[in-house]
Design an enzyme around this catalytic site. Structure first.
Site: not given
Length: 158
Positions: A76, A78, A110, A115, A122
């Site tokens: 995912i 951006v 994962e 990060n 999340y």
């Protein structure tokens, strides 16, 4: 995310023709980016793959593998200039909805333990830490001198 920004956004299934735009974004946000082959293989395997567009320009994307009643979020992303505007949340919400439509009971992913912004996102969406996968990722040379980095396995009950 502002209402004006949300109105300018569109989501659609990823296509092979999107690879050029994706391959411009991917290496600018990851120390070890996916290759064109990774994306092509994912599309050829029938994974759920989506692009996020702003004014007809690809600014994000997500890929997910469905296995029985589980969804595994593989990527995912951006584009850097559009980060910190709620677009990751927007894209993740879409992927969660896709998972539910496929009758998934859980979603897994994962994430690098370094990060923190992704982990915060999340967790705010209800994901919980399930385990640490030791040495899962090649180490980011900006953060680590050498070796490998741990991944946090996170899960969300749908």
């Amino acid at each position: 995310m502002s209402a004006v920004l949300a109105q300018a956004l569109a989501l659609r299934p990823m296509q092979m023709e999107d690879m050029e735009a994706i391959m411009v974004i991917e290496p600018t946000i990851y120390s070890h980016p996916w290759t064109r082959g990774n994306f092509v293989d994912s599309l050829n395997s029938g994974y759920s793959a989506w692009v996020l567009l702003q004014q007809q320009k690809i600014i994000g994307y997500a890929l997910m593998m469905m296995v029985l009643d589980e969804a595994h979020l593989l990527n995912i992303s951006v584009a850097k200039p559009q980060q910190k505007q709620g677009l990751g949340r927007y894209l993740l919400t879409h992927m969660i909805e896709i998972s539910k439509r496929h009758k998934a009971a859980n979603m897994f992913l994962e994430v690098r333990t370094s990060n923190l912004s992704a982990i915060t996102l999340y967790e705010s969406m209800g994901f919980c830490e399930m385990a640490i996968r030791r040495g899962y990722y090649p180490a980011d040379p900006v953060i680590f001198k050498s070796g490998r980095e741990d991944a946090m396995l996170m899960g969300l009950a749908l």
